[in-house]
Design a protein around this motif. Sequence first.
Motif, PDB file in Angstrom:
ATOM      1  N   ARG A  84       0.811  -1.220   0.000  1.00 35.14           N
ATOM      2  CA  ARG A  84       0.000   0.000   0.000  1.00 35.14           C
ATOM      3  C   ARG A  84       0.845   1.272   0.000  1.00 35.14           C
ATOM      4  NH1 ARG A  84      -2.684  -2.584   5.020  1.00 35.14           N
ATOM      5  NH2 ARG A  84      -3.918  -4.257   4.088  1.00 35.14           N
ATOM      6  N   GLY A  85       1.863   1.308  -0.823  1.00 36.93           N
ATOM      7  CA  GLY A  85       2.675   2.514  -0.939  1.00 36.93           C
ATOM      8  C   GLY A  85       3.267   2.931   0.391  1.00 36.93           C
ATOM      9  N   GLN A  86       3.085   4.186   0.738  1.00 42.20           N
ATOM     10  CA  GLN A  86       3.664   4.722   1.974  1.00 42.20           C
ATOM     11  C   GLN A  86       3.032   4.092   3.221  1.00 42.20           C
ATOM     12  OE1 GLN A  86       5.975   7.179   0.996  1.00 42.20           O
ATOM     13  NE2 GLN A  86       6.920   7.071   3.011  1.00 42.20           N
ATOM     14  N   ASN A  87       1.880   3.436   3.069  1.00 41.88           N
ATOM     15  CA  ASN A  87       1.239   2.738   4.192  1.00 41.88           C
ATOM     16  C   ASN A  87       1.820   1.343   4.400  1.00 41.88           C
ATOM     17  OD1 ASN A  87      -2.099   3.961   3.340  1.00 41.88           O
ATOM     18  ND2 ASN A  87      -0.484   4.941   4.495  1.00 41.88           N
ATOM     19  N   LEU A  88       2.665   0.881   3.453  1.00 42.08           N
ATOM     20  CA  LEU A  88       3.195  -0.475   3.489  1.00 42.08           C
ATOM     21  C   LEU A  88       2.058  -1.480   3.640  1.00 42.08           C
ATOM     22  CD1 LEU A  88       6.437   0.090   5.620  1.00 42.08           C
ATOM     23  CD2 LEU A  88       6.225  -0.125   3.139  1.00 42.08           C
ATOM     24  N   LEU A  89       2.021  -2.248   4.739  1.00 43.82           N
ATOM     25  CA  LEU A  89       0.910  -3.171   4.971  1.00 43.82           C
ATOM     26  C   LEU A  89       0.148  -2.791   6.227  1.00 43.82           C
ATOM     27  CD1 LEU A  89       2.653  -6.547   4.046  1.00 43.82           C
ATOM     28  CD2 LEU A  89       1.281  -5.043   2.597  1.00 43.82           C
ATOM     29  N   GLY A  90       0.390  -1.576   6.704  1.00 42.82           N
ATOM     30  CA  GLY A  90      -0.284  -1.092   7.906  1.00 42.82           C
ATOM     31  C   GLY A  90      -1.362  -0.095   7.546  1.00 42.82           C
ATOM     32  N   TYR A  91      -1.642   0.799   8.471  1.00 46.06           N
ATOM     33  CA  TYR A  91      -2.770   1.708   8.274  1.00 46.06           C
ATOM     34  C   TYR A  91      -2.408   3.167   8.511  1.00 46.06           C
ATOM     35  CZ  TYR A  91      -5.043  -2.809   8.491  1.00 46.06           C
ATOM     36  OH  TYR A  91      -5.376  -4.117   8.253  1.00 46.06           O
ATOM     37  N   ARG A  92      -1.099   3.472   8.433  1.00 44.24           N
ATOM     38  CA  ARG A  92      -0.660   4.854   8.520  1.00 44.24           C
ATOM     39  C   ARG A  92       0.515   5.025   7.559  1.00 44.24           C
ATOM     40  NH1 ARG A  92       4.250   5.624  11.083  1.00 44.24           N
ATOM     41  NH2 ARG A  92       4.988   4.024  12.545  1.00 44.24           N
ATOM     42  N   PRO A 123       0.219  10.021  -6.535  1.00 42.00           N
ATOM     43  CA  PRO A 123       1.544   9.523  -6.916  1.00 42.00           C
ATOM     44  C   PRO A 123       2.630   9.826  -5.890  1.00 42.00           C
ATOM     45  CG  PRO A 123       0.470  10.539  -8.805  1.00 42.00           C
ATOM     46  CD  PRO A 123      -0.370  10.869  -7.588  1.00 42.00           C
ATOM     47  N   ARG A 124       2.475  10.901  -5.133  1.00 44.96           N
ATOM     48  CA  ARG A 124       3.485  11.252  -4.129  1.00 44.96           C
ATOM     49  C   ARG A 124       3.622  10.159  -3.079  1.00 44.96           C
ATOM     50  NH1 ARG A 124       1.203  16.698  -1.831  1.00 44.96           N
ATOM     51  NH2 ARG A 124      -0.480  15.200  -1.512  1.00 44.96           N
ATOM     52  N   LEU A 378      -7.954  11.855   7.366  1.00 43.39           N
ATOM     53  CA  LEU A 378      -8.332  11.850   5.952  1.00 43.39           C
ATOM     54  C   LEU A 378      -8.770  13.245   5.524  1.00 43.39           C
ATOM     55  CD1 LEU A 378      -8.722   9.945   3.476  1.00 43.39           C
ATOM     56  CD2 LEU A 378     -11.107   9.686   4.197  1.00 43.39           C
ATOM     57  N   PHE A 379      -9.618  13.860   6.308  1.00 48.04           N
ATOM     58  CA  PHE A 379     -10.089  15.218   6.012  1.00 48.04           C
ATOM     59  C   PHE A 379      -8.951  16.233   6.087  1.00 48.04           C
ATOM     60  CE2 PHE A 379     -14.352  13.561   6.520  1.00 48.04           C
ATOM     61  CZ  PHE A 379     -15.142  14.408   5.756  1.00 48.04           C
ATOM     62  N   ALA A 380      -7.970  15.968   6.940  1.00 48.96           N
ATOM     63  CA  ALA A 380      -6.859  16.909   7.135  1.00 48.96           C
ATOM     64  C   ALA A 380      -5.771  16.774   6.075  1.00 48.96           C
ATOM     65  CB  ALA A 380      -6.250  16.712   8.525  1.00 48.96           C
ATOM     66  N   GLY A 381      -5.910  15.810   5.166  1.00 44.81           N
ATOM     67  CA  GLY A 381      -4.922  15.644   4.115  1.00 44.81           C
ATOM     68  C   GLY A 381      -3.738  14.786   4.499  1.00 44.81           C
ATOM     69  N   LYS A 382      -3.816  14.106   5.635  1.00 43.30           N
ATOM     70  CA  LYS A 382      -2.673  13.324   6.122  1.00 43.30           C
ATOM     71  C   LYS A 382      -2.519  11.984   5.416  1.00 43.30           C
ATOM     72  CE  LYS A 382      -2.631  15.564  10.643  1.00 43.30           C
ATOM     73  NZ  LYS A 382      -2.734  15.396  12.119  1.00 43.30           N
ATOM     74  N   TYR A 383      -3.489  11.632   4.590  1.00 48.94           N
ATOM     75  CA  TYR A 383      -3.357  10.432   3.761  1.00 48.94           C
ATOM     76  C   TYR A 383      -3.006  10.788   2.316  1.00 48.94           C
ATOM     77  CZ  TYR A 383      -5.189   7.389   7.421  1.00 48.94           C
ATOM     78  OH  TYR A 383      -5.374   6.681   8.589  1.00 48.94           O
ATOM     79  N   GLY A 384      -3.013  12.080   2.003  1.00 44.97           N
ATOM     80  CA  GLY A 384      -2.721  12.533   0.655  1.00 44.97           C
ATOM     81  C   GLY A 384      -3.852  13.393   0.114  1.00 44.97           C
ATOM     82  N   THR A 385      -3.708  13.767  -1.151  1.00 44.80           N
ATOM     83  CA  THR A 385      -4.701  14.635  -1.784  1.00 44.80           C
ATOM     84  C   THR A 385      -5.933  13.832  -2.181  1.00 44.80           C
ATOM     85  OG1 THR A 385      -2.969  16.077  -2.665  1.00 44.80           O
ATOM     86  CG2 THR A 385      -5.132  16.198  -3.705  1.00 44.80           C
ATOM     87  N   LEU A 386      -7.081  14.291  -1.746  1.00 44.06           N
ATOM     88  CA  LEU A 386      -8.341  13.625  -2.103  1.00 44.06           C
ATOM     89  C   LEU A 386      -8.736  13.988  -3.530  1.00 44.06           C
ATOM     90  CD1 LEU A 386     -10.003  14.268   1.333  1.00 44.06           C
ATOM     91  CD2 LEU A 386      -9.702  11.996   0.324  1.00 44.06           C
ATOM     92  N   PRO A 387      -9.428  13.089  -4.236  1.00 43.19           N
ATOM     93  CA  PRO A 387      -9.757  13.338  -5.644  1.00 43.19           C
ATOM     94  C   PRO A 387     -10.580  14.605  -5.874  1.00 43.19           C
ATOM     95  CG  PRO A 387     -10.069  11.028  -5.113  1.00 43.19           C
ATOM     96  CD  PRO A 387      -9.811  11.733  -3.812  1.00 43.19           C
ATOM     97  N   MET A 388     -11.477  14.917  -4.924  1.00 40.55           N
ATOM     98  CA  MET A 388     -12.330  16.097  -5.053  1.00 40.55           C
ATOM     99  C   MET A 388     -12.411  16.823  -3.713  1.00 40.55           C
ATOM    100  SD  MET A 388     -15.545  14.913  -7.470  1.00 40.55           S
ATOM    101  CE  MET A 388     -16.149  16.601  -7.580  1.00 40.55           C
ATOM    102  N   PRO A 389     -12.838  18.077  -3.721  1.00 38.54           N
ATOM    103  CA  PRO A 389     -12.985  18.814  -2.454  1.00 38.54           C
ATOM    104  C   PRO A 389     -13.967  18.108  -1.521  1.00 38.54           C
ATOM    105  CG  PRO A 389     -13.063  20.326  -4.320  1.00 38.54           C
ATOM    106  CD  PRO A 389     -13.108  18.944  -4.886  1.00 38.54           C
ATOM    107  N   TYR A 407       1.067  19.192   1.389  1.00 41.91           N
ATOM    108  CA  TYR A 407       2.311  18.584   0.918  1.00 41.91           C
ATOM    109  C   TYR A 407       2.261  17.067   1.117  1.00 41.91           C
ATOM    110  CZ  TYR A 407       3.070  19.271   5.955  1.00 41.91           C
ATOM    111  OH  TYR A 407       2.913  19.277   7.317  1.00 41.91           O
ATOM    112  N   ARG A 408       3.313  16.357   0.632  1.00 44.75           N
ATOM    113  CA  ARG A 408       3.377  14.905   0.792  1.00 44.75           C
ATOM    114  C   ARG A 408       3.375  14.573   2.276  1.00 44.75           C
ATOM    115  NH1 ARG A 408       7.570  10.193   0.423  1.00 44.75           N
ATOM    116  NH2 ARG A 408       8.885  11.597   1.629  1.00 44.75           N
ATOM    117  N   PRO A 409       2.411  13.810   2.755  1.00 40.42           N
ATOM    118  CA  PRO A 409       2.297  13.539   4.195  1.00 40.42           C
ATOM    119  C   PRO A 409       3.567  12.962   4.817  1.00 40.42           C
ATOM    120  CG  PRO A 409       0.308  12.832   3.071  1.00 40.42           C
ATOM    121  CD  PRO A 409       1.280  13.227   2.003  1.00 40.42           C
ATOM    122  N   ALA A 410       4.288  12.119   4.088  1.00 36.88           N
ATOM    123  CA  ALA A 410       5.485  11.478   4.649  1.00 36.88           C
ATOM    124  C   ALA A 410       6.629  12.455   4.881  1.00 36.88           C
ATOM    125  CB  ALA A 410       5.950  10.350   3.727  1.00 36.88           C
ATOM    126  N   ASP A 411       6.527  13.656   4.322  1.00 34.22           N
ATOM    127  CA  ASP A 411       7.575  14.658   4.550  1.00 34.22           C
ATOM    128  C   ASP A 411       7.659  15.068   6.017  1.00 34.22           C
ATOM    129  OD1 ASP A 411       8.308  14.626   1.911  1.00 34.22           O
ATOM    130  OD2 ASP A 411       7.183  16.426   1.356  1.00 34.22           O
TER     131      ASP A 411
END
Length: 471
Positions: A84-92, A123-124, A378-389, A407-411
């Motif tokens: 799961r990308g930056q989430n690996l196999l976990g949930y953060r 993609p980030r 999720l609402f705060a953008g900590k999982y990434g950019t949501l598709p729509m507002p 910005y990219r959450p992992a930063d």
Amino acid sequence: MSKKVLITDTILRDAHQSHAATRMRTEQMLPVLSALDEVGYYSLEGWGGATYDSCMRFLNEDPWERLRILKKYLKKTPIQMLLRGQNLLGYRNYADDLVEKFVEKCFENGIGVIRVFDALNDPRNLEASMKAIKKYGAPVNGVCEAAISYTTSPVHTLEYFVKLAKTYEDMGADNICVKDMANLLLPFDAFDLVTALKKALRPETKVHLHTHNTTGTGDMVNLMAIKAGVDIVDTALSPLANGTSQPATEPLVATLKGTQYDTGIDLNKLIPIANHFKKVAQELEKEGSLNPKVRQVDVNTLIYQVPGGMLSNLMNQLKKAGKEEKLPEVLAEVPNVRRDCGYPPLVTPSSQIVGTQAVMNVVMGERYKMVTKETRDLFAGKYGTLPMPVNEEVAEKVLKGEKRITYRPADDLKPEYEALKKEVEEKGYYTQEEDVLSYALFPEVAENFFKWRKARGGVDADMAKSGVYPV
């Protein structure tokens, strides 16, 4: 022109994740691993996804030991995993150093193909994992398969998916996967999407289709994609196929035999393997892990968009809570929560976030009266950019003034591997580097597993790497 279709069988991972909440044990796989290796699949999906958590939480198994055992028997066929990308196999989100170490260990322990995706298609969130896959996969001919999380919404258009696929290809993807986790991709749309992808991508980039049969259209989706030139499709051996799982392997092999798309797979090799998994499915049903309802066609999925793994887990959760009768209300609430959240695709972890919030909204009798930390993030953008507002009225209620990020959450994350390693060592649980990764992803679950393992006298590293399964 002849166009041999390649098959990835999901019997060792997604099939039992979708049907039986990922409860298949390694010992139930062992008797047919060598036979599976002789079939001629493109790959066997056998690791990643929810298997990592489930191994430790429910089965008292080391997920890394399972991978090493699979590799011992699967000598010809690449083992595929879901990441799961930056989430690996976990949930953060995890720090980049942890992502790199995890990917390194995946290839070191036997993975051949890594399908990597981001729940929001940001993609980030794939940057670190894809770089690591290209770095550590190269020496072992590892394949980087970047997946598009398919869904429908006002923003998820054909042009959107093609642009995303090109972005992933430019980032180094060897394959592009269309990950249709809820069986929302309809047959003619599949034809159009695969046609557009094959036209836009480089000739050497394979297009891989992953769908389910939740709405009953999975076989038709695969066939239309094959007509459009798809390179690989996912199927599952029949005992754990269809419904919330993938379309069955055997019928597709039979359908394509003697045509220009012939898979080259001998149906006679599949029958004894399928007979074994019939017994496994019966065992899982007897244990209560496999609910027969997940095998049924449900066209309502086209409305509430719940993928197979999410549906089976929701049903299990409601059953334990004694609230099974609330399932229709929860499913009706899911698309409402999804719309409020900016239409994220429903796949781990966003499916759990949206699903859990829908359950809370229904059970509490008031929408967003109680909100999970994950919903706030999720609402705060900590999982990434949501598709729509997002729905701003709901966001105000959920965030309560909390700042959003763009910005990219992992930063925001500092390196964490070395500190976690020290912690595991100090607690007396360290036996291998992989233990640090297990602890990083699931601290409480891993610690309970380590205690259980220690009480049994530990697992000898040489025994584990040799592939001897400790009964």
